[in-house]
Design a protein around this motif. Structure first.
Motif, PDB file in Angstrom:
ATOM      1  N   ASP A 278       5.094   0.510   7.970  1.00 11.61           N
ATOM      2  CA  ASP A 278       4.516   0.787   7.547  1.00 11.61           C
ATOM      3  C   ASP A 278       3.555   0.437   6.099  1.00 11.61           C
ATOM      4  OD1 ASP A 278       5.642   2.174   5.607  1.00 11.61           O
ATOM      5  OD2 ASP A 278       5.171   4.135   5.669  1.00 11.61           O
ATOM      6  N   SER A 279       4.311  -0.851   6.287  1.00 11.74           N
ATOM      7  CA  SER A 279       3.904  -1.398   4.188  1.00 11.74           C
ATOM      8  C   SER A 279       2.749  -1.687   4.408  1.00 11.74           C
ATOM      9  CB  SER A 279       4.757  -2.895   4.475  1.00 11.74           C
ATOM     10  OG  SER A 279       4.543  -4.062   5.236  1.00 11.74           O
ATOM     11  N   LEU A 280       1.578  -2.389   5.443  1.00 10.51           N
ATOM     12  CA  LEU A 280       0.680  -2.522   4.668  1.00 10.51           C
ATOM     13  C   LEU A 280      -0.380  -0.972   4.649  1.00 10.51           C
ATOM     14  CD1 LEU A 280      -1.631  -4.226   5.216  1.00 10.51           C
ATOM     15  CD2 LEU A 280      -2.362  -4.164   7.252  1.00 10.51           C
ATOM     16  N   GLN A 281       0.229  -0.276   5.298  1.00 11.60           N
ATOM     17  CA  GLN A 281      -0.434   1.455   5.703  1.00 11.60           C
ATOM     18  C   GLN A 281      -0.455   1.666   3.658  1.00 11.60           C
ATOM     19  OE1 GLN A 281      -3.188   2.726   7.617  1.00 11.60           O
ATOM     20  NE2 GLN A 281      -3.939   3.036   5.339  1.00 11.60           N
ATOM     21  N   ARG A 282       0.721   1.691   2.917  1.00  4.66           N
ATOM     22  CA  ARG A 282       1.150   1.545   2.324  1.00  4.66           C
ATOM     23  C   ARG A 282       1.065   0.621   0.883  1.00  4.66           C
ATOM     24  NH1 ARG A 282       5.598   0.172   0.963  1.00  4.66           N
ATOM     25  NH2 ARG A 282       6.592  -0.925   2.717  1.00  4.66           N
ATOM     26  N   ALA A 283       0.044   0.135   1.261  1.00  8.08           N
ATOM     27  CA  ALA A 283      -0.602  -1.033   0.114  1.00  8.08           C
ATOM     28  C   ALA A 283      -1.577  -0.513   0.319  1.00  8.08           C
ATOM     29  CB  ALA A 283      -0.539  -2.740   0.556  1.00  8.08           C
ATOM     30  N   MET A 284      -2.655  -0.306   1.284  1.00 10.42           N
ATOM     31  CA  MET A 284      -4.492   0.084   1.585  1.00 10.42           C
ATOM     32  C   MET A 284      -4.366   1.328   0.996  1.00 10.42           C
ATOM     33  SD  MET A 284      -6.172  -1.897   3.011  1.00 10.42           S
ATOM     34  CE  MET A 284      -4.611  -3.462   1.928  1.00 10.42           C
ATOM     35  N   ASP A 285      -3.507   2.003   1.022  1.00 12.14           N
ATOM     36  CA  ASP A 285      -2.985   3.635   0.243  1.00 12.14           C
ATOM     37  C   ASP A 285      -2.628   3.547  -1.452  1.00 12.14           C
ATOM     38  OD1 ASP A 285      -3.802   4.506   2.993  1.00 12.14           O
ATOM     39  OD2 ASP A 285      -2.490   5.201   2.865  1.00 12.14           O
ATOM     40  N   SER A 286      -2.415   2.308  -1.753  1.00  7.34           N
ATOM     41  CA  SER A 286      -2.602   2.412  -3.261  1.00  7.34           C
ATOM     42  C   SER A 286      -3.548   1.966  -4.224  1.00  7.34           C
ATOM     43  CB  SER A 286      -1.056   1.137  -3.396  1.00  7.34           C
ATOM     44  OG  SER A 286      -1.506  -0.015  -3.789  1.00  7.34           O
ATOM     45  N   SER A 287      -3.475   1.471  -5.165  1.00  9.38           N
ATOM     46  CA  SER A 287      -4.744   1.190  -5.808  1.00  9.38           C
ATOM     47  C   SER A 287      -4.230   0.102  -7.442  1.00  9.38           C
ATOM     48  CB  SER A 287      -4.553   2.338  -7.222  1.00  9.38           C
ATOM     49  OG  SER A 287      -3.688   2.295  -7.812  1.00  9.38           O
ATOM     50  N   CYS A 288      -3.096  -1.079  -5.972  1.00 10.69           N
ATOM     51  CA  CYS A 288      -3.130  -2.062  -6.360  1.00 10.69           C
ATOM     52  C   CYS A 288      -3.912  -3.364  -6.628  1.00 10.69           C
ATOM     53  CB  CYS A 288      -1.802  -2.865  -5.993  1.00 10.69           C
ATOM     54  SG  CYS A 288      -1.387  -2.904  -4.252  1.00 10.69           S
ATOM     55  N   MET A 289      -4.234  -4.130  -6.533  1.00 16.35           N
ATOM     56  CA  MET A 289      -5.310  -5.223  -7.001  1.00 16.35           C
ATOM     57  C   MET A 289      -4.837  -6.749  -6.773  1.00 16.35           C
ATOM     58  SD  MET A 289      -9.107  -5.454  -7.674  1.00 16.35           S
ATOM     59  CE  MET A 289     -10.335  -6.875  -6.671  1.00 16.35           C
ATOM     60  N   ALA A 292      -0.815  -8.265  -8.557  1.00 10.98           N
ATOM     61  CA  ALA A 292      -0.455  -6.503  -9.206  1.00 10.98           C
ATOM     62  C   ALA A 292      -0.244  -5.688  -7.885  1.00 10.98           C
ATOM     63  CB  ALA A 292      -1.170  -5.326  -9.124  1.00 10.98           C
ATOM     64  N   CYS A 293       0.049  -6.401  -6.958  1.00 10.60           N
ATOM     65  CA  CYS A 293       1.103  -4.862  -5.767  1.00 10.60           C
ATOM     66  C   CYS A 293       2.079  -6.287  -4.835  1.00 10.60           C
ATOM     67  CB  CYS A 293      -0.765  -5.546  -4.420  1.00 10.60           C
ATOM     68  SG  CYS A 293      -1.999  -4.974  -4.976  1.00 10.60           S
ATOM     69  N   ASN A 297       5.754  -3.611  -5.826  1.00  9.35           N
ATOM     70  CA  ASN A 297       3.900  -2.308  -6.268  1.00  9.35           C
ATOM     71  C   ASN A 297       2.915  -2.405  -5.488  1.00  9.35           C
ATOM     72  OD1 ASN A 297       5.565  -1.397  -9.279  1.00  9.35           O
ATOM     73  ND2 ASN A 297       5.750  -3.733  -9.301  1.00  9.35           N
ATOM     74  N   PRO A 298       3.166  -1.906  -4.327  1.00  9.88           N
ATOM     75  CA  PRO A 298       3.857  -1.348  -3.107  1.00  9.88           C
ATOM     76  C   PRO A 298       5.054  -1.654  -2.424  1.00  9.88           C
ATOM     77  CG  PRO A 298       2.270  -0.544  -2.066  1.00  9.88           C
ATOM     78  CD  PRO A 298       1.514  -2.033  -3.524  1.00  9.88           C
TER      79      PRO A 298
END
Length: 330
Positions: A278-289, A292-293, A297-298
């Motif tokens: 689920d790594s891409l979904q975790r990234a899409m649900d985060s606030s990183c840009m 910073a990702c 993170n995440p």
């Protein structure tokens, strides 16, 4: 239908935007989406991403995220594959030379050619605030078509670089004069999915394109393709500067893509999803840009040395680096 219901039920804001480099995995005549199993394929491609890439890429063979053991991309959980046609210079004497690929100035030094990959939600400089649904295992798509003889659609562009940081103006075809910093090709994929099909016979109908030119926020998704997925884009920088002194004396544009297109209207790109778990979904649900990702993170990330070390075996044995009397396969 389960994915569509889930995506609509979880309509909570997300603010993710990824920009990262992928070094070259291989350059050869393979095209597992358009010509699966054919060795060699019709024309030359540059491929980046995970080392599960092969001539067939049958989705029934399993999830790329589980099959890959290394990747040329910054994010070590991304075993997706990304590929485009290759650029050549045509000398006035009729011979061809492959144009070398440069790394983007926004990326770490030392990356071996490759591309800059984007998964954005809104635009080039800001995050969005809507739910973005990550692609599912087995998902694939293409954008553009090599048979196009006029502008095919928005988001397929060329940029005449003054330097590696140049972004505008974006052109629909090849620049008509030597570019001081090289040429960048840009491929924006559609960001609206039908929520049902991981692929379609033409590799495009399961997607709907609301993309605008440049990195602008795409329009709303229609009812036929209601699921908003990440806005995937590729940037490839071609070092055309070494050929600037060889331009034809009649002023004609000397560059061509690997299937014989000297206008550029047929520029195209292919994508096969391969993020682990689920790594891409975790990234899409985060606030990183962007950067910073990285570093958990995440998303887990890796260094340039690890990226450059990932390769696949050469399947097609032919000269692609010398001065050639014809384009490979043409």
């Amino acid at each position: 239908m389960k994915w569509l219901s889930l995506s609509l039920a979880l309509a909570v804001p997300s603010q993710a935007a990824l920009r990262f480099g992928c070094s070259t995995l291989t350059i050869q005549r393979l095209d597992p989406l358009v010509e699966p199993g054919k060795v060699p394929s019709a024309h030359l491609h540059q491929i980046v991403g995970g080392n599960a890439f092969n001539a067939s890429m049958d989705p029934a063979d399993g999830d790329l995220g589980d099959k890959g053991t290394c990747t040329t991309c910054t994010f070590s959980e991304d075993f997706s594959n990304y590929w485009t046609a290759v650029m050549f210079f045509k000398h006035p004497n009729g011979t061809y030379k492959r144009v070398p690929i440069m790394q983007n100035t926004a990326l770490p030094n030392g990356i071996n050619g490759g591309m800059t990959i984007y998964y954005t939600q809104q635009d080039f400089s800001s995050n969005g605030n809507q739910k973005i649904t990550a692609f599912k295992p087995g998902f694939r798509m293409t954008v553009g078509t090599p048979t196009a003889t006029s502008k095919y659609g928005p988001g397929l562009k060329f940029v005449c670089l003054q330097n590696k940081g140049t972004r505008f103006p974006e052109l629909d075809d090849f620049p008509t004069k030597p570019c001081p910093g090289g040429i960048m090709t840009v491929h924006h994929f559609p960001a609206c999915w039908d929520g049902k099909n991981l692929d379609s016979p033409d590799h495009q109908s399961h997607m709907y394109n609301t993309v605008k030119d440049a990195f602008q926020n795409s329009g709303p998704c229609p009812a036929s393709h209601p699921v908003r997925v990440p806005q995937v884009a590729y940037e490839t920088l071609w070092d055309t500067t070494q050929f600037n002194s060889m331009w034809p004396t009649d002023g004609s544009q000397p560059f061509t893509l690997s299937y014989g297109d000297n206008k550029g209207y047929g520029t195209h790109a292919d994508y096969v999803f391969g993020w682990k778990g689920d790594s891409l979904q975790r990234a899409m649900d985060s606030s990183c840009m962007f950067q910073a990702c990285e570093n958990g993170n995440p998303l887990k990330s890796q260094g340039v040395t690890q990226m450059n070390a990932c390769t696949v075996q050469k399947t097609v044995d032919e000269d692609i680096d010398g001065w050639l009397t014809s384009l490979p396969g043409m």
